[in-house]
Scaffold this motif. Sequence first.
Motif, PDB file in Angstrom:
ATOM      1  N   ILE A 127      95.446 181.222  79.810  1.00 46.28           N
ATOM      2  CA  ILE A 127      95.440 179.847  79.297  1.00 46.28           C
ATOM      3  C   ILE A 127      94.929 179.878  77.864  1.00 46.28           C
ATOM      4  O   ILE A 127      93.727 180.033  77.624  1.00 46.28           O
ATOM      5  CB  ILE A 127      94.566 178.930  80.173  1.00 46.28           C
ATOM      6  N   HIS A 128      95.827 179.761  76.907  1.00 43.70           N
ATOM      7  CA  HIS A 128      95.458 179.872  75.494  1.00 43.70           C
ATOM      8  C   HIS A 128      95.651 178.567  74.713  1.00 43.70           C
ATOM      9  O   HIS A 128      95.222 178.476  73.567  1.00 43.70           O
ATOM     10  CB  HIS A 128      96.289 180.966  74.820  1.00 43.70           C
ATOM     11  N   ASP A 129      96.289 177.570  75.328  1.00 43.22           N
ATOM     12  CA  ASP A 129      96.646 176.374  74.568  1.00 43.22           C
ATOM     13  C   ASP A 129      95.555 175.309  74.541  1.00 43.22           C
ATOM     14  O   ASP A 129      95.734 174.256  73.907  1.00 43.22           O
ATOM     15  CB  ASP A 129      97.945 175.765  75.088  1.00 43.22           C
ATOM     16  N   THR A 130      94.421 175.571  75.213  1.00 44.20           N
ATOM     17  CA  THR A 130      93.323 174.595  75.179  1.00 44.20           C
ATOM     18  C   THR A 130      92.060 175.151  74.538  1.00 44.20           C
ATOM     19  O   THR A 130      91.150 174.387  74.218  1.00 44.20           O
ATOM     20  CB  THR A 130      92.976 174.094  76.596  1.00 44.20           C
ATOM     21  N   ASP A 165     102.950 184.827  69.783  1.00 43.79           N
ATOM     22  CA  ASP A 165     103.078 183.781  70.801  1.00 43.79           C
ATOM     23  C   ASP A 165     101.707 183.270  71.246  1.00 43.79           C
ATOM     24  O   ASP A 165     101.495 182.063  71.401  1.00 43.79           O
ATOM     25  CB  ASP A 165     103.846 184.311  72.015  1.00 43.79           C
ATOM     26  N   VAL A 166     100.763 184.187  71.458  1.00 50.28           N
ATOM     27  CA  VAL A 166      99.416 183.787  71.858  1.00 50.28           C
ATOM     28  C   VAL A 166      98.741 183.015  70.727  1.00 50.28           C
ATOM     29  O   VAL A 166      98.130 181.958  70.949  1.00 50.28           O
ATOM     30  CB  VAL A 166      98.577 185.011  72.259  1.00 50.28           C
ATOM     31  N   GLU A 168     100.063 181.321  68.392  1.00 50.47           N
ATOM     32  CA  GLU A 168     100.670 179.991  68.268  1.00 50.47           C
ATOM     33  C   GLU A 168     100.074 179.017  69.272  1.00 50.47           C
ATOM     34  O   GLU A 168      99.803 177.855  68.950  1.00 50.47           O
ATOM     35  CB  GLU A 168     102.179 180.082  68.465  1.00 50.47           C
ATOM     36  N   GLN A 169      99.845 179.489  70.512  1.00 50.46           N
ATOM     37  CA  GLN A 169      99.256 178.630  71.531  1.00 50.46           C
ATOM     38  C   GLN A 169      97.825 178.239  71.172  1.00 50.46           C
ATOM     39  O   GLN A 169      97.424 177.087  71.357  1.00 50.46           O
ATOM     40  CB  GLN A 169      99.286 179.343  72.887  1.00 50.46           C
ATOM     41  N   VAL A 170      97.073 179.202  70.656  1.00 56.71           N
ATOM     42  CA  VAL A 170      95.692 178.909  70.250  1.00 56.71           C
ATOM     43  C   VAL A 170      95.678 177.855  69.147  1.00 56.71           C
ATOM     44  O   VAL A 170      94.918 176.876  69.204  1.00 56.71           O
ATOM     45  CB  VAL A 170      94.981 180.187  69.784  1.00 56.71           C
ATOM     46  N   LYS A 172      97.961 175.758  68.416  1.00 61.13           N
ATOM     47  CA  LYS A 172      98.435 174.485  68.976  1.00 61.13           C
ATOM     48  C   LYS A 172      97.265 173.671  69.514  1.00 61.13           C
ATOM     49  O   LYS A 172      97.190 172.448  69.325  1.00 61.13           O
ATOM     50  CB  LYS A 172      99.441 174.756  70.096  1.00 61.13           C
ATOM     51  N   GLY A 173      96.322 174.360  70.173  1.00 60.88           N
ATOM     52  CA  GLY A 173      95.132 173.674  70.671  1.00 60.88           C
ATOM     53  C   GLY A 173      94.241 173.176  69.549  1.00 60.88           C
ATOM     54  O   GLY A 173      93.654 172.092  69.644  1.00 60.88           O
TER      55      GLY A 173
END
Length: 390
Positions: A127-130, A165-166, A168-170, A172-173
């Motif tokens: 879980i990297h987007d939060t 990709d990771v 980008e998710q970080v 994004k949060g």
Amino acid sequence: MTIGACADLSRCLGGVAAPLTPNSNRAATFCHVLRTPNNAHTRASTLSISTHDQSKVVAAAGSSTQGLTYKDAGVDIDAGSELVRRIAKMAPGIGGFGGLFPLGDSYLVAGTDGVGTKVMLAFETGIHDTIGIDLVAMSVNDIVTSGAKPLFFLDYFATGHLDVDVAEQVIKGIVEGCKQSDCALLGGETAEMPGLYKEGEYDLSGCAVGIVKKDSVINGKNITAGDVLIGLPSSGVHSNGFSLVRRVLAQSGLSLKDQLPGGNVTVAEALMAPTFIYVKQVLDLVSKGGVKGIAHITGGGFTDNIPRIFPEGLGATIYKDSWDVLPVFKWLQEAGKIEDSEMRRTFNMGIGMVLVVSPDTADRILENRSDTNKIYCIGEVTNGNGVSFS
């Protein structure tokens, strides 16, 4: 299962800094507080340090019969206190949860922080987007305690090998956290450092800057005995105490995919719930007047953070059953056999922000609460020092 526990100390640089001019021989001054659960309260301190000890402390499930403590999880309180003592010799001063810099009729208020060992659960859960929301929250929630409106945020993302990709998710949060804070993501730094981090690992830090009029600064100076403590609920563990969280998880026998006992989510979902951002809620309450002091309940829990905003000679009595303690804290305490006092000085226990207000202001605030806007009267200011529970 086994899981490593790593030290997680926290201190935050704060204080009022005098701007340096070509004719000035006066250095900016700051004050320091070690925000660790075992640290004795020192009012003239607001420096926050996060150290991430990568040494492993392995605990087999069910191997311990004694209650766990944050120190068991690897936090060396004596070393942290000694570091703060040495720093105080070099940069003495007085501060709060953020550092204040004079700018005309206003103060710029700055705070910096990371997310501690919560990132290690991000690696395990995927879980990297939060986690970026957590990063923003830790700084903006600190500076809003002065009544400051966040202006902008800067981030630092460091890794051994850049996984786009990771990352980008970080980020994004982080963007989402800035939206929730109504501040700009002004810039940041991405550092790829082979050999420094293990495969798939990264670390984060960030800095928030806000502004408040000098005549509107909230600093706790007018707090008196009889004032009321208003508690704003947390979304979960937030971003503190995860060295102990991970130690409890290791001996609990549960996996991150298991359902949280007493809850309707998985252990991973409960632990990775992003830190609540209080900026809009707190600034709305501040705008209505009557708020004398604000404490962000992070590392140090109730016992360390609430007294930080009191004038000398004042303490607090907390009403133990005055708010809803979240299932994740009940599970942590039971699975880790953690004493009440240790829980209260390590975790937020379901209250992420505390406002100190007059009784009249408290009545007004509490009249406007609802099922969707939960606000609690959790205690009162008393004569004496420290925090007691009744």
